[in-house]
Design a protein around this motif. Sequence first.
Motif, PDB file in Angstrom:
ATOM      1  N   LYS A  46       0.380  -7.556  -5.390  1.00  0.00           N
ATOM      2  CA  LYS A  46      -0.928  -8.088  -4.976  1.00  0.00           C
ATOM      3  C   LYS A  46      -1.081  -9.517  -5.495  1.00  0.00           C
ATOM      4  O   LYS A  46      -1.573 -10.386  -4.795  1.00  0.00           O
ATOM      5  N   GLU A  89       0.829  -1.205   0.000  1.00  0.00           N
ATOM      6  CA  GLU A  89       0.000   0.000   0.000  1.00  0.00           C
ATOM      7  C   GLU A  89       0.860   1.250   0.000  1.00  0.00           C
ATOM      8  O   GLU A  89       0.552   2.235  -0.650  1.00  0.00           O
ATOM      9  N   LYS A 124       2.165  -2.301  -7.936  1.00  0.00           N
ATOM     10  CA  LYS A 124       1.011  -2.693  -7.138  1.00  0.00           C
ATOM     11  C   LYS A 124       0.476  -4.046  -7.596  1.00  0.00           C
ATOM     12  O   LYS A 124       0.258  -4.940  -6.806  1.00  0.00           O
ATOM     13  N   ASP A 171       2.142   2.314  -3.400  1.00  0.00           N
ATOM     14  CA  ASP A 171       1.199   2.986  -4.309  1.00  0.00           C
ATOM     15  C   ASP A 171       1.602   4.442  -4.540  1.00  0.00           C
ATOM     16  O   ASP A 171       1.396   4.999  -5.614  1.00  0.00           O
TER      17      ASP A 171
END
Length: 275
Positions: free
Chosen positions: A265, A108, A261, A111
């Motif tokens: 993920k 996160e 990202k 980002d």
Amino acid sequence: MHMDLPLVFSVTSGKGGVGKTNISVNLACALSEMGHKVVLLDADLGLANVDVLLGLAPKYNLFHLFHDGMDIKQILFETPYGFSILPASSGVSDMLTLSTGQKLDLLEAMDYLEGKINYLIVDTGAGINDNVLYFNLAARERILVLTTEPTSLTDAYALVKVMHLNHDVNRFRVLVNMVPNAKEAKLVYEKLYLACDHFLSGISLDFVGYIPSDPEVRTSVLNQVPFYYEAPESPASRNIQEIAKQITSWEVASKLDGNIKFFWKKLLFQEQSLV
């Protein structure tokens, strides 16, 4: 380069002491000098050394991100050499294996970098522990650093084997460090190439270059200044520049898989599905 999709590449090795961090720092210098926005992530999380090599003392590091909920903007440290670092902590054993929650926190936080940088260089730890594998999986390209030491070859082979057999990673770039000349560098590269060719199928190993043994490099390490700045005309600096030029020709995926990202993920999803 399209700013939305940074190229993430790791500088890694099976063995410690092969000069990974020094190469990461000087590649960051060379790419920055070319006008690119570069962040160097010290991914040797419990044994930070990027800041030491640069003679810098950042106030905060990734420990503060994980344990104090600090913002990545507070941790990102601008160096005098045109690039920024995300420093790690030193001597903190609970950083040696990140939990899934910590990986999500880092994800996160990352980002924030999207659309702001061209290159994220990930300087991994040595060996084949969880963090090393994690960061190598998160990178789009991997520069494997070898030296003439036999253990450097056997440990690099072990890393390639684990990445290949357990994680289906088949492409590596090879950089040979601390060699007398190009001929010796090629011999070292060929040894790894032949071992992989013989025992593992479908591995792509590209030779990206070598850094010659150079007294200027040792001096710059002692002075805590990148050799690319301390001795720009040295053979080591010229070779770093050539390798940096090659890196700029590596393709950034136009699809999502070039995106920090998305990569991470996907990685976490794989991990959770294995639990």
